[in-house]
Design an enzyme around this catalytic site. Structure first.
Site, mmCIF file in Angstrom:
data_model
loop_
_atom_site.group_PDB
_atom_site.id
_atom_site.type_symbol
_atom_site.label_atom_id
_atom_site.label_comp_id
_atom_site.label_asym_id
_atom_site.label_seq_id
_atom_site.Cartn_x
_atom_site.Cartn_y
_atom_site.Cartn_z
ATOM 1 N N TYR A 75 -1.393 -6.972 0.248
ATOM 2 C CA TYR A 75 -2.168 -7.191 1.472
ATOM 3 C C TYR A 75 -1.953 -8.581 2.056
ATOM 4 C CZ TYR A 75 -5.106 -2.995 1.542
ATOM 5 O OH TYR A 75 -5.575 -1.714 1.655
ATOM 6 N N LYS A 104 1.719 -0.679 -12.307
ATOM 7 C CA LYS A 104 2.993 0.057 -12.274
ATOM 8 C C LYS A 104 4.017 -0.810 -13.001
ATOM 9 C CE LYS A 104 5.601 3.526 -10.869
ATOM 10 N NZ LYS A 104 5.465 4.903 -11.400
ATOM 11 N N ASP A 164 0.388 6.076 -11.284
ATOM 12 C CA ASP A 164 0.622 7.491 -10.951
ATOM 13 C C ASP A 164 -0.158 8.395 -11.905
ATOM 14 O OD1 ASP A 164 2.353 6.542 -12.915
ATOM 15 O OD2 ASP A 164 4.120 7.591 -12.159
ATOM 16 N N ASP A 194 -7.274 0.210 -3.333
ATOM 17 C CA ASP A 194 -7.601 0.826 -2.042
ATOM 18 C C ASP A 194 -7.369 2.332 -2.123
ATOM 19 O OD1 ASP A 194 -8.170 0.984 0.762
ATOM 20 O OD2 ASP A 194 -6.006 1.207 1.100
ATOM 21 N N ASP A 248 -10.473 5.657 -2.652
ATOM 22 C CA ASP A 248 -10.688 6.802 -1.749
ATOM 23 C C ASP A 248 -10.539 8.111 -2.523
ATOM 24 O OD1 ASP A 248 -10.981 5.062 0.438
ATOM 25 O OD2 ASP A 248 -9.868 6.407 1.771
HETATM 26 C C1 IPM Z 1 -11.073 -0.530 2.562
HETATM 27 C C2 IPM Z 1 -10.352 -0.308 3.844
HETATM 28 C C3 IPM Z 1 -9.672 -1.613 4.278
HETATM 29 C C4 IPM Z 1 -8.650 -1.944 3.209
HETATM 30 C C5 IPM Z 1 -9.030 -1.608 5.668
HETATM 31 C C6 IPM Z 1 -9.978 -1.161 6.745
HETATM 32 C C7 IPM Z 1 -8.450 -2.953 5.983
HETATM 33 O O1 IPM Z 1 -9.451 0.736 3.725
HETATM 34 O O2 IPM Z 1 -11.931 -1.427 2.498
HETATM 35 O O3 IPM Z 1 -10.784 0.185 1.594
HETATM 36 O O4 IPM Z 1 -7.527 -1.430 3.235
HETATM 37 O O5 IPM Z 1 -8.977 -2.758 2.343
HETATM 38 MG MG MG Z 2 -9.593 1.787 1.906
#
Ligand code: IPM
Ligand code: MG
Length: 356
Positions: free
Chosen positions: A141, A191, A223, A247, A251
Protein backbone atom coordinates in the site's frame (compact mmCIF):
# COMPACT_ATOMS: atom_id res chain seq x y z
CA UNK A 1 -15.28 11.21 31.42
CA UNK A 2 -14.67 13.94 28.83
CA UNK A 3 -13.69 12.99 25.30
CA UNK A 4 -13.34 14.67 21.95
CA UNK A 5 -14.53 12.48 19.09
CA UNK A 6 -14.11 13.30 15.41
CA UNK A 7 -16.72 11.98 12.98
CA UNK A 8 -15.55 11.39 9.41
CA UNK A 9 -18.65 10.08 7.60
CA UNK A 10 -16.97 10.13 4.16
CA UNK A 11 -18.95 8.90 1.17
CA UNK A 12 -21.98 6.76 0.28
CA UNK A 13 -23.47 4.81 3.17
CA UNK A 14 -20.67 6.15 5.40
CA UNK A 15 -22.97 9.07 6.28
CA UNK A 16 -25.89 6.85 7.23
CA UNK A 17 -23.92 4.40 9.36
CA UNK A 18 -21.80 7.02 11.14
CA UNK A 19 -24.91 8.91 12.12
CA UNK A 20 -26.17 5.75 13.91
CA UNK A 21 -22.76 5.27 15.55
CA UNK A 22 -22.94 8.88 16.71
CA UNK A 23 -26.39 8.31 18.25
CA UNK A 24 -25.11 5.24 20.10
CA UNK A 25 -22.16 7.23 21.48
CA UNK A 26 -24.55 9.93 22.65
CA UNK A 27 -26.79 7.34 24.25
CA UNK A 28 -23.86 5.84 26.16
CA UNK A 29 -22.67 9.30 27.25
CA UNK A 30 -26.11 10.28 28.46
CA UNK A 31 -26.72 7.09 30.42
CA UNK A 32 -23.25 6.98 32.00
CA UNK A 33 -22.77 10.70 32.58
CA UNK A 34 -19.88 11.12 30.13
CA UNK A 35 -19.33 14.27 28.17
CA UNK A 36 -18.43 13.55 24.54
CA UNK A 37 -17.77 16.48 22.25
CA UNK A 38 -18.24 15.75 18.53
CA UNK A 39 -16.72 17.45 15.50
CA UNK A 40 -17.54 16.40 11.95
CA UNK A 41 -14.93 16.67 9.19
CA UNK A 42 -14.39 15.81 5.54
CA UNK A 43 -12.60 12.81 4.06
CA UNK A 44 -12.77 11.00 0.72
CA UNK A 45 -14.62 11.89 -2.47
CA UNK A 46 -16.86 14.49 -0.81
CA UNK A 47 -13.72 16.26 0.44
CA UNK A 48 -12.28 16.23 -3.10
CA UNK A 49 -15.49 17.74 -4.43
CA UNK A 50 -15.78 20.39 -1.73
CA UNK A 51 -12.18 21.44 -1.13
CA UNK A 52 -10.12 19.58 -3.74
CA UNK A 53 -8.29 17.33 -1.28
CA UNK A 54 -9.34 13.84 -0.06
CA UNK A 55 -7.97 14.57 3.43
CA UNK A 56 -7.79 18.33 4.02
CA UNK A 57 -5.37 19.71 6.65
CA UNK A 58 -8.14 20.77 9.05
CA UNK A 59 -9.50 17.20 9.07
CA UNK A 60 -6.04 15.90 9.97
CA UNK A 61 -5.58 18.53 12.65
CA UNK A 62 -8.95 17.72 14.22
CA UNK A 63 -8.07 14.01 14.30
CA UNK A 64 -4.66 14.71 15.85
CA UNK A 65 -6.34 16.75 18.58
CA UNK A 66 -9.01 14.18 19.34
CA UNK A 67 -9.31 11.11 21.56
CA UNK A 68 -10.84 8.95 18.84
CA UNK A 69 -12.13 9.04 15.26
CA UNK A 70 -15.25 7.31 13.94
CA UNK A 71 -15.10 6.90 10.17
CA UNK A 72 -17.73 5.71 7.66
CA UNK A 73 -16.36 4.82 4.23
CA UNK A 74 -14.69 6.48 1.27
CA UNK A 75 -14.99 6.13 -2.50
CA UNK A 76 -17.61 5.81 -5.19
CA UNK A 77 -17.99 5.33 -8.94
CA UNK A 78 -17.81 9.09 -9.69
CA UNK A 79 -14.19 9.12 -8.51
CA UNK A 80 -13.18 5.74 -9.98
CA UNK A 81 -11.55 6.86 -13.22
CA UNK A 82 -8.22 4.96 -13.40
CA UNK A 83 -6.68 8.06 -15.04
CA UNK A 84 -7.61 10.35 -12.13
CA UNK A 85 -4.53 11.78 -10.40
CA UNK A 86 -6.20 11.78 -6.97
CA UNK A 87 -8.58 9.26 -5.44
CA UNK A 88 -10.77 9.28 -2.29
CA UNK A 89 -8.90 6.24 -0.91
CA UNK A 90 -5.72 8.33 -0.68
CA UNK A 91 -7.45 10.32 2.06
CA UNK A 92 -7.92 7.20 4.15
CA UNK A 93 -4.34 6.05 3.57
CA UNK A 94 -3.05 9.46 4.60
CA UNK A 95 -5.12 9.39 7.77
CA UNK A 96 -3.69 5.96 8.70
CA UNK A 97 -0.14 7.03 7.88
CA UNK A 98 -0.21 10.47 9.51
CA UNK A 99 -1.55 9.04 12.77
CA UNK A 100 0.88 6.04 12.57
CA UNK A 101 -1.98 3.57 12.96
CA UNK A 102 0.01 0.48 12.12
CA UNK A 103 -2.35 -2.18 13.43
CA UNK A 104 -5.85 -2.82 12.22
CA UNK A 105 -7.98 -5.14 14.37
CA UNK A 106 -10.87 -6.86 12.63
CA UNK A 107 -12.82 -9.25 14.86
CA UNK A 108 -14.90 -11.84 13.01
CA UNK A 109 -17.25 -14.08 14.89
CA UNK A 110 -20.59 -15.77 14.63
CA UNK A 111 -23.52 -13.68 15.88
CA UNK A 112 -26.62 -15.13 17.52
CA UNK A 113 -29.03 -16.35 14.89
CA UNK A 114 -26.99 -15.17 11.91
CA UNK A 115 -25.43 -18.48 10.87
CA UNK A 116 -28.27 -18.85 8.36
CA UNK A 117 -27.35 -15.51 6.73
CA UNK A 118 -23.96 -16.82 5.65
CA UNK A 119 -23.75 -18.61 2.31
CA UNK A 120 -21.63 -21.22 4.13
CA UNK A 121 -23.14 -24.17 5.98
CA UNK A 122 -24.16 -23.20 9.56
CA UNK A 123 -21.79 -25.81 11.07
CA UNK A 124 -18.87 -24.09 9.32
CA UNK A 125 -19.60 -20.71 10.87
CA UNK A 126 -21.18 -21.37 14.28
CA UNK A 127 -17.95 -21.61 16.29
CA UNK A 128 -15.97 -18.96 14.46
CA UNK A 129 -14.29 -16.45 16.77
CA UNK A 130 -11.19 -14.88 15.28
CA UNK A 131 -9.33 -11.63 15.37
CA UNK A 132 -7.59 -10.52 12.21
CA UNK A 133 -4.65 -8.21 12.91
CA UNK A 134 -3.75 -6.47 9.68
CA UNK A 135 -0.56 -4.42 9.30
CA UNK A 136 -1.84 -1.04 8.13
CA UNK A 137 0.91 1.43 7.25
CA UNK A 138 3.41 -0.60 5.23
CA UNK A 139 3.72 -3.17 2.48
CA UNK A 140 2.33 -2.83 -1.02
CA UNK A 141 0.00 0.00 0.00
CA UNK A 142 2.82 2.42 0.76
CA UNK A 143 6.01 1.05 -0.87
CA UNK A 144 7.99 3.31 -3.18
CA UNK A 145 8.62 3.52 -6.05
CA UNK A 146 5.17 3.33 -7.54
CA UNK A 147 4.43 4.68 -10.99
CA UNK A 148 3.07 4.10 -14.47
CA UNK A 149 5.34 4.68 -17.46
CA UNK A 150 5.83 4.10 -21.15
CA UNK A 151 8.24 1.21 -21.47
CA UNK A 152 9.33 -0.39 -24.74
CA UNK A 153 6.26 0.79 -26.60
CA UNK A 154 3.64 -0.04 -23.99
CA UNK A 155 2.41 1.12 -20.60
CA UNK A 156 3.99 -0.52 -17.60
CA UNK A 157 3.12 -0.07 -13.90
CA UNK A 158 5.24 -0.66 -10.83
CA UNK A 159 4.24 -1.05 -7.16
CA UNK A 160 6.69 -1.91 -4.42
CA UNK A 161 6.24 -4.20 -1.44
CA UNK A 162 8.56 -3.21 1.35
CA UNK A 163 8.71 -4.06 5.07
CA UNK A 164 11.27 -3.25 7.71
CA UNK A 165 11.96 -5.50 10.67
CA UNK A 166 10.52 -2.99 13.12
CA UNK A 167 7.30 -2.61 11.13
CA UNK A 168 6.80 -6.36 11.27
CA UNK A 169 7.85 -6.73 14.89
CA UNK A 170 5.44 -4.19 16.38
CA UNK A 171 2.34 -5.60 14.70
CA UNK A 172 3.23 -9.25 15.32
CA UNK A 173 3.98 -8.43 18.95
CA UNK A 174 0.57 -6.81 19.32
CA UNK A 175 -1.04 -9.93 17.83
CA UNK A 176 0.68 -12.09 20.45
CA UNK A 177 -0.33 -9.74 23.26
CA UNK A 178 -3.95 -9.84 22.09
CA UNK A 179 -3.82 -13.64 21.82
CA UNK A 180 -3.05 -13.77 25.56
CA UNK A 181 -6.50 -12.33 26.23
CA UNK A 182 -8.10 -14.93 23.95
CA UNK A 183 -7.40 -18.61 23.08
CA UNK A 184 -3.60 -18.10 22.96
CA UNK A 185 -3.07 -19.06 19.32
CA UNK A 186 -1.44 -16.97 16.60
CA UNK A 187 -1.45 -17.79 12.91
CA UNK A 188 0.94 -15.64 10.89
CA UNK A 189 -0.02 -15.49 7.23
CA UNK A 190 2.47 -14.76 4.44
CA UNK A 191 3.72 -15.91 1.05
CA UNK A 192 7.19 -16.90 2.19
CA UNK A 193 7.61 -19.46 -0.59
CA UNK A 194 7.74 -16.54 -3.07
CA UNK A 195 8.20 -13.13 -1.46
CA UNK A 196 11.32 -11.74 0.19
CA UNK A 197 9.12 -9.52 2.42
CA UNK A 198 7.32 -12.63 3.64
CA UNK A 199 10.58 -14.43 4.42
CA UNK A 200 11.62 -11.47 6.59
CA UNK A 201 8.13 -11.50 8.12
CA UNK A 202 8.63 -15.16 9.08
CA UNK A 203 12.05 -14.56 10.62
CA UNK A 204 10.83 -11.65 12.72
CA UNK A 205 7.62 -13.45 13.72
CA UNK A 206 9.68 -16.43 14.92
CA UNK A 207 11.77 -14.08 17.05
CA UNK A 208 8.69 -12.46 18.58
CA UNK A 209 7.13 -15.89 19.22
CA UNK A 210 10.09 -16.81 21.47
CA UNK A 211 8.92 -14.14 23.92
CA UNK A 212 5.47 -15.77 24.11
CA UNK A 213 6.09 -19.45 24.92
CA UNK A 214 2.57 -19.68 26.33
CA UNK A 215 1.04 -18.84 22.94
CA UNK A 216 0.70 -21.52 20.26
CA UNK A 217 2.20 -20.27 17.00
CA UNK A 218 2.07 -21.32 13.37
CA UNK A 219 2.82 -19.93 9.93
CA UNK A 220 0.49 -20.36 7.00
CA UNK A 221 0.80 -19.41 3.35
CA UNK A 222 -1.85 -16.94 2.27
CA UNK A 223 -3.35 -19.14 -0.45
CA UNK A 224 -3.97 -22.01 1.93
CA UNK A 225 -5.13 -19.56 4.62
CA UNK A 226 -7.77 -18.30 2.17
CA UNK A 227 -9.01 -21.87 1.83
CA UNK A 228 -8.89 -22.53 5.58
CA UNK A 229 -11.18 -19.54 6.20
CA UNK A 230 -13.88 -21.40 4.28
CA UNK A 231 -13.11 -24.95 5.37
CA UNK A 232 -12.17 -24.67 9.05
CA UNK A 233 -12.20 -21.06 10.21
CA UNK A 234 -13.08 -21.98 13.78
CA UNK A 235 -9.54 -23.35 14.23
CA UNK A 236 -8.14 -19.80 13.90
CA UNK A 237 -7.81 -17.50 16.92
CA UNK A 238 -5.58 -14.52 16.05
CA UNK A 239 -4.51 -14.17 12.42
CA UNK A 240 -1.76 -11.63 11.80
CA UNK A 241 -0.71 -10.58 8.33
CA UNK A 242 0.54 -7.85 6.03
CA UNK A 243 -1.50 -4.92 4.72
CA UNK A 244 -2.58 -6.35 1.36
CA UNK A 245 -3.23 -9.92 2.51
CA UNK A 246 -5.17 -8.58 5.50
CA UNK A 247 -7.35 -6.43 3.27
CA UNK A 248 -8.29 -9.41 1.14
CA UNK A 249 -8.66 -12.04 3.87
CA UNK A 250 -10.80 -9.81 6.07
CA UNK A 251 -13.44 -9.31 3.39
CA UNK A 252 -13.41 -13.06 2.82
CA UNK A 253 -13.71 -13.76 6.55
CA UNK A 254 -16.61 -11.33 6.94
CA UNK A 255 -18.78 -13.79 5.02
CA UNK A 256 -18.51 -16.11 8.04
CA UNK A 257 -20.31 -13.60 10.25
CA UNK A 258 -23.30 -13.38 7.94
CA UNK A 259 -22.63 -10.02 6.28
CA UNK A 260 -19.80 -7.65 5.46
CA UNK A 261 -21.97 -5.02 7.13
CA UNK A 262 -21.40 -6.59 10.55
CA UNK A 263 -17.65 -6.25 10.89
CA UNK A 264 -16.07 -3.38 12.84
CA UNK A 265 -12.43 -2.41 12.97
CA UNK A 266 -9.98 -0.49 15.11
CA UNK A 267 -6.84 1.08 13.69
CA UNK A 268 -4.32 1.61 16.45
CA UNK A 269 -0.83 2.97 16.94
CA UNK A 270 1.40 3.53 19.97
CA UNK A 271 -0.94 5.82 21.92
CA UNK A 272 -4.63 5.68 22.78
CA UNK A 273 -5.85 7.56 19.72
CA UNK A 274 -7.48 5.24 17.22
CA UNK A 275 -9.63 5.31 14.10
CA UNK A 276 -12.71 3.12 14.16
CA UNK A 277 -14.57 2.11 11.03
CA UNK A 278 -16.76 -0.66 9.69
CA UNK A 279 -14.76 -2.69 7.17
CA UNK A 280 -17.41 -2.35 4.47
CA UNK A 281 -17.10 0.21 1.72
CA UNK A 282 -19.30 3.12 0.65
CA UNK A 283 -21.81 0.78 -1.11
CA UNK A 284 -22.92 3.35 -3.73
CA UNK A 285 -25.65 1.00 -4.98
CA UNK A 286 -27.62 1.39 -1.73
CA UNK A 287 -26.37 4.80 -0.57
CA UNK A 288 -29.09 7.25 0.46
CA UNK A 289 -31.79 4.58 0.63
CA UNK A 290 -31.67 4.20 4.41
CA UNK A 291 -31.23 0.43 4.24
CA UNK A 292 -27.52 0.04 5.07
CA UNK A 293 -26.61 -2.13 8.04
CA UNK A 294 -25.21 0.19 10.74
CA UNK A 295 -24.03 -2.65 13.02
CA UNK A 296 -20.44 -2.61 11.69
CA UNK A 297 -20.27 1.08 12.61
CA UNK A 298 -22.04 0.53 15.95
CA UNK A 299 -19.67 -2.31 16.85
CA UNK A 300 -16.81 0.02 15.86
CA UNK A 301 -18.18 2.40 18.50
CA UNK A 302 -17.82 -0.44 21.02
CA UNK A 303 -14.17 -0.84 20.00
CA UNK A 304 -13.69 2.94 20.30
CA UNK A 305 -15.07 2.93 23.85
CA UNK A 306 -12.79 0.03 24.74
CA UNK A 307 -9.48 0.92 23.08
CA UNK A 308 -9.39 4.73 23.02
CA UNK A 309 -11.56 5.71 25.98
CA UNK A 310 -10.96 2.72 28.27
CA UNK A 311 -14.72 2.38 28.85
CA UNK A 312 -14.97 -1.40 28.90
CA UNK A 313 -18.44 -1.44 30.48
CA UNK A 314 -19.80 0.82 27.75
CA UNK A 315 -18.11 -1.31 25.07
CA UNK A 316 -19.61 -4.51 26.46
CA UNK A 317 -23.04 -2.91 26.76
CA UNK A 318 -23.00 -1.89 23.09
CA UNK A 319 -21.90 -5.38 22.04
CA UNK A 320 -24.56 -6.98 24.22
CA UNK A 321 -27.19 -4.60 22.85
CA UNK A 322 -26.30 -5.63 19.31
CA UNK A 323 -26.43 -9.32 20.25
CA UNK A 324 -29.81 -8.81 21.94
CA UNK A 325 -31.26 -7.08 18.87
CA UNK A 326 -30.06 -9.92 16.65
CA UNK A 327 -31.38 -12.57 19.04
CA UNK A 328 -34.79 -10.97 18.97
CA UNK A 329 -34.80 -11.13 15.17
CA UNK A 330 -33.84 -7.53 14.28
CA UNK A 331 -32.43 -7.62 10.75
CA UNK A 332 -31.51 -5.10 8.07
CA UNK A 333 -31.91 -5.99 4.40
CA UNK A 334 -28.43 -7.52 4.00
CA UNK A 335 -29.39 -9.98 6.76
CA UNK A 336 -32.69 -10.84 5.13
CA UNK A 337 -34.85 -8.46 7.20
CA UNK A 338 -36.60 -5.16 6.67
CA UNK A 339 -35.33 -2.80 9.38
CA UNK A 340 -34.09 0.51 8.05
CA UNK A 341 -30.69 1.87 9.08
CA UNK A 342 -32.21 4.19 11.67
CA UNK A 343 -34.66 1.56 12.97
CA UNK A 344 -31.67 -0.69 13.63
CA UNK A 345 -30.04 2.23 15.49
CA UNK A 346 -33.28 2.68 17.51
CA UNK A 347 -33.34 -1.03 18.37
CA UNK A 348 -29.75 -0.99 19.66
CA UNK A 349 -30.34 2.17 21.69
CA UNK A 350 -33.53 0.63 23.08
CA UNK A 351 -31.51 -2.34 24.35
CA UNK A 352 -28.91 -0.02 25.86
CA UNK A 353 -31.63 1.32 28.13
CA UNK A 354 -31.89 -2.04 29.86
CA UNK A 355 -28.12 -2.63 29.90
CA UNK A 356 -26.76 0.68 31.18
C1 IPM B 1 -10.39 -1.38 3.88
C2 IPM B 1 -10.63 -0.75 2.55
C3 IPM B 1 -9.50 0.24 2.25
C4 IPM B 1 -8.22 -0.57 2.17
C5 IPM B 1 -9.68 1.11 1.00
C6 IPM B 1 -10.99 1.83 0.98
C7 IPM B 1 -8.53 2.07 0.85
O1 IPM B 1 -10.75 -1.71 1.57
O2 IPM B 1 -10.26 -0.65 4.88
O3 IPM B 1 -10.31 -2.61 3.94
O4 IPM B 1 -7.90 -1.14 1.12
O5 IPM B 1 -7.51 -0.60 3.17
MG1 MG C 1 -10.82 -3.69 2.30
Amino acid sequence: MDAKIVLLPGDGIGLEVVSQGHRVLEAVAERKGHSFEFEEHLIGGCAMDQVGDPFPPDSLEACQNSDAVLLGAVGGPQWDDPQAPVRPEQGLLRLRQELCLYANLRPVHAFPGLSGSSPLKPEKVEDVDMLIVRELTGGLYFGKPRYREQHQGQLRAVDTMVYTESEIRRVVRLAFQLARGRRRKVTSVDKANILECSRLWRLVANEVARDFPDVEFEHQLVDSAAMRLIVSASSIDVLVTSNMFGDILSDEASVLSGSLGMIPSASLGEGKLGVYEPIHGSAPDIAGKGIANPLGAILSVAMLLRHSLGLEDGAKAVEEAVAAVLSSGGRTKDLGGDLSTSEMGDAVIGQLDTLL
